[in-house]
Enzyme design. Sequence first.
Site, PDB file in Angstrom:
ATOM      1  N   ALA A  24      -2.421   3.407   7.047  1.00 48.41           N
ATOM      2  CA  ALA A  24      -3.025   3.029   8.473  1.00 48.41           C
ATOM      3  C   ALA A  24      -4.109   1.974   8.636  1.00 48.41           C
ATOM      4  CB  ALA A  24      -3.637   4.636   8.562  1.00 48.41           C
ATOM      5  N   GLN A 103       3.835   4.467   7.067  1.00 50.89           N
ATOM      6  CA  GLN A 103       3.610   5.412   7.771  1.00 50.89           C
ATOM      7  C   GLN A 103       3.084   5.154   8.571  1.00 50.89           C
ATOM      8  OE1 GLN A 103       1.260   7.172   3.594  1.00 50.89           O
ATOM      9  NE2 GLN A 103       0.714   5.367   3.549  1.00 50.89           N
ATOM     10  N   ILE A 105       2.645   5.803  12.927  1.00 55.00           N
ATOM     11  CA  ILE A 105       3.651   6.300  14.115  1.00 55.00           C
ATOM     12  C   ILE A 105       3.113   5.183  14.702  1.00 55.00           C
ATOM     13  CG2 ILE A 105       3.734   8.404  12.701  1.00 55.00           C
ATOM     14  CD1 ILE A 105       1.083   9.307  14.443  1.00 55.00           C
ATOM     15  N   HIS A 123       7.154   8.409   8.462  1.00 52.43           N
ATOM     16  CA  HIS A 123       6.214   9.771   9.036  1.00 52.43           C
ATOM     17  C   HIS A 123       6.527   9.697   9.858  1.00 52.43           C
ATOM     18  CE1 HIS A 123       2.990   9.870   5.810  1.00 52.43           C
ATOM     19  NE2 HIS A 123       4.304  10.433   5.585  1.00 52.43           N
ATOM     20  N   CYS A 134      15.044  24.334  20.405  1.00 54.83           N
ATOM     21  CA  CYS A 134      16.183  23.617  21.033  1.00 54.83           C
ATOM     22  C   CYS A 134      16.702  21.927  20.535  1.00 54.83           C
ATOM     23  CB  CYS A 134      16.647  23.718  22.410  1.00 54.83           C
ATOM     24  SG  CYS A 134      15.735  22.348  23.446  1.00 54.83           S
ATOM     25  N   CYS A 159      13.695  25.634  26.977  1.00 49.88           N
ATOM     26  CA  CYS A 159      14.379  26.461  26.478  1.00 49.88           C
ATOM     27  C   CYS A 159      12.180  27.628  25.855  1.00 49.88           C
ATOM     28  CB  CYS A 159      14.393  26.629  25.109  1.00 49.88           C
ATOM     29  SG  CYS A 159      13.747  26.126  23.832  1.00 49.88           S
ATOM     30  N   SER A 198      -4.948   4.196   0.991  1.00 44.00           N
ATOM     31  CA  SER A 198      -4.839   4.809  -0.207  1.00 44.00           C
ATOM     32  C   SER A 198      -4.215   4.952  -0.645  1.00 44.00           C
ATOM     33  CB  SER A 198      -5.820   6.079   0.018  1.00 44.00           C
ATOM     34  OG  SER A 198      -4.839   6.984   1.665  1.00 44.00           O
ATOM     35  N   ASN A 222      -6.112  -4.032   0.053  1.00 47.54           N
ATOM     36  CA  ASN A 222      -6.559  -2.629   0.168  1.00 47.54           C
ATOM     37  C   ASN A 222      -8.243  -2.679   0.300  1.00 47.54           C
ATOM     38  OD1 ASN A 222      -5.903  -0.747   1.486  1.00 47.54           O
ATOM     39  ND2 ASN A 222      -6.850   0.892   0.083  1.00 47.54           N
TER      40      ASN A 222
HETATM   41  P1  NAD Z   1      -5.105   6.205   4.882  1.00 47.31           P
HETATM   42  O1  NAD Z   1      -6.522   6.394   6.314  1.00 47.31           O
HETATM   43  O2  NAD Z   1      -5.685   7.173   4.124  1.00 47.31           O
HETATM   44  O3  NAD Z   1      -5.880   4.829   4.004  1.00 47.31           O
HETATM   45  C1  NAD Z   1      -6.124   3.973   4.877  1.00 47.31           C
HETATM   46  C2  NAD Z   1      -6.566   2.442   3.990  1.00 47.31           C
HETATM   47  O4  NAD Z   1      -6.920   1.127   4.461  1.00 47.31           O
HETATM   48  C3  NAD Z   1      -7.750   3.142   3.748  1.00 47.31           C
HETATM   49  O5  NAD Z   1      -7.838   2.745   1.544  1.00 47.31           O
HETATM   50  C4  NAD Z   1      -9.132   2.106   4.115  1.00 47.31           C
HETATM   51  O6  NAD Z   1      -9.666   1.468   3.043  1.00 47.31           O
HETATM   52  C5  NAD Z   1      -7.669   0.462   4.421  1.00 47.31           C
HETATM   53  N1  NAD Z   1      -8.007  -0.104   5.303  1.00 47.31           N
HETATM   54  C6  NAD Z   1      -8.969   0.130   6.136  1.00 47.31           C
HETATM   55  N2  NAD Z   1      -8.887  -0.593   7.062  1.00 47.31           N
HETATM   56  C7  NAD Z   1      -8.931  -1.957   6.390  1.00 47.31           C
HETATM   57  C8  NAD Z   1      -8.527  -3.189   6.825  1.00 47.31           C
HETATM   58  N3  NAD Z   1      -8.556  -3.801   8.082  1.00 47.31           N
HETATM   59  N4  NAD Z   1      -8.012  -4.168   5.387  1.00 47.31           N
HETATM   60  C9  NAD Z   1      -7.882  -3.321   4.338  1.00 47.31           C
HETATM   61  N5  NAD Z   1      -8.281  -2.118   4.208  1.00 47.31           N
HETATM   62  C10 NAD Z   1      -8.125  -1.456   5.184  1.00 47.31           C
HETATM   63  O7  NAD Z   1      -4.225   6.326   5.281  1.00 47.31           O
HETATM   64  P2  NAD Z   1      -2.607   5.771   4.540  1.00 47.31           P
HETATM   65  O8  NAD Z   1      -2.574   5.995   3.410  1.00 47.31           O
HETATM   66  O9  NAD Z   1      -1.630   5.322   5.680  1.00 47.31           O
HETATM   67  O10 NAD Z   1      -2.074   7.458   4.945  1.00 47.31           O
HETATM   68  C11 NAD Z   1      -2.535   8.683   6.280  1.00 47.31           C
HETATM   69  C12 NAD Z   1      -1.909   8.587   7.008  1.00 47.31           C
HETATM   70  O11 NAD Z   1      -2.027   8.710   7.726  1.00 47.31           O
HETATM   71  C13 NAD Z   1       0.021   8.447   7.047  1.00 47.31           C
HETATM   72  O12 NAD Z   1       0.340   9.666   6.994  1.00 47.31           O
HETATM   73  C14 NAD Z   1      -0.457   7.780   8.172  1.00 47.31           C
HETATM   74  O13 NAD Z   1       1.254   8.276   8.871  1.00 47.31           O
HETATM   75  C15 NAD Z   1      -0.685   8.224   9.389  1.00 47.31           C
HETATM   76  N6  NAD Z   1      -1.676   7.894  10.047  1.00 47.31           N
HETATM   77  C16 NAD Z   1      -0.975   6.959  10.361  1.00 47.31           C
HETATM   78  C17 NAD Z   1      -1.865   5.790  12.467  1.00 47.31           C
HETATM   79  C18 NAD Z   1      -1.762   4.061  12.296  1.00 47.31           C
HETATM   80  O14 NAD Z   1      -0.387   5.034  12.897  1.00 47.31           O
HETATM   81  N7  NAD Z   1      -1.710   3.640  12.780  1.00 47.31           N
HETATM   82  C19 NAD Z   1      -3.340   5.948  11.861  1.00 47.31           C
HETATM   83  C20 NAD Z   1      -4.274   6.610  11.289  1.00 47.31           C
HETATM   84  C21 NAD Z   1      -2.969   8.133  10.516  1.00 47.31           C
HETATM   85 ZN    ZN Z   2      13.661  23.125  24.021  1.00 48.84          ZN
END
Ligand code: NAD
Ligand code: ZN
Length: 250
Positions: A24, A103, A105, A123, A134, A159, A198, A222
């Site tokens: 994310a 990860q 979406i 994800h 269905c 459904c 993370s 990160n």
């Molecule tokens: P997380 O929120 O656990 O971790 C995000 C990490 O990114 C953190 O450690 C944070 O410090 C770091 N971070 C944030 N902005 C940053 C930047 N600009 N530069 C560098 N680092 C940065 O997210 P995750 O580990 O990806 O997992 C959480 C779940 O969240 C996933 O399953 C995902 O499906 C879902 N999710 C997705 C979205 C999306 O699609 N954009 C948004 C929110 C959550």
């Molecule tokens: Zn249905």
Amino acid sequence: MNPLIENGKKFVVDAERILVFSGAGLSTESGIPDFRSPGGLWSKYNPADFYFDKIISDKNARVKYWRMSSESYRLMRDAEPNPAHMAIKTLEDMGKLLCVVTQNIDSLHHRAGNSPEKIIEIHGTAFSVSCLKCGKSYNRDDIERSIDSGLKDPLCDECSGILKPDTISFGQAMPEDKMIRAIKYAGDCDLCIALGSSLIVYPAASVPAHAAKSGAKLMIINREETPLDSMADLVIHDSVSKVLNEIVSA
Ligand code: NAD
Ligand code: ZN
């Protein structure tokens, strides 16, 4: 130049099969909040409300879930890829990209122009919705329009089954075929770059861990420390778009 960037550049130059693993944090600079940072989704909502079992068994939980999900989907729909997404597209143009295991979406790797066959969304995607009974598939924008006109818990028109975006919630089974492909690529890559994650969400984080254990170099970019930092060959705690863009454009 910053020696860490120099090092990162050397890793990319030497690599032939790069696996990008994204979270994310890659998309926060496109205006989509992550879960855990200050101001992220978990500072507004309680993750305990969004377990899969709860969503399917409790109408009130579903109403809350759709409120959170619609809010974040609308940001995703209007977001643009940032320089980090574009740098990953450049890796593909250079012929070095094995695949992107994401990860996220939010579809931003697709919007940046990476080939669909190189993108593994472990994800799922927020851009479609399915009936859990269905299997009928719906366009997300059609469902959002019915929410705009007052529907709080959309149900299947065939459904009456429960509708849910095609994303993986806590406690919901991961798509096995995608995880198998992701782990296979992790074993085949020679460089894994983990970006904006993370690295605490499993089984997703087993992908970069498996790459490192299989002999690939591991680079982590990160803002914060991650539990895999100690097994990485290079760790840069900074903005992912700034760092990746510097490494790739150099
Ligand atoms: P997380 O929120 O656990 O971790 C995000 C990490 O990114 C953190 O450690 C944070 O410090 C770091 N971070 C944030 N902005 C940053 C930047 N600009 N530069 C560098 N680092 C940065 O997210 P995750 O580990 O990806 O997992 C959480 C779940 O969240 C996933 O399953 C995902 O499906 C879902 N999710 C997705 C979205 C999306 O699609 N954009 C948004 C929110 C959550
Ligand atoms: Zn249905």
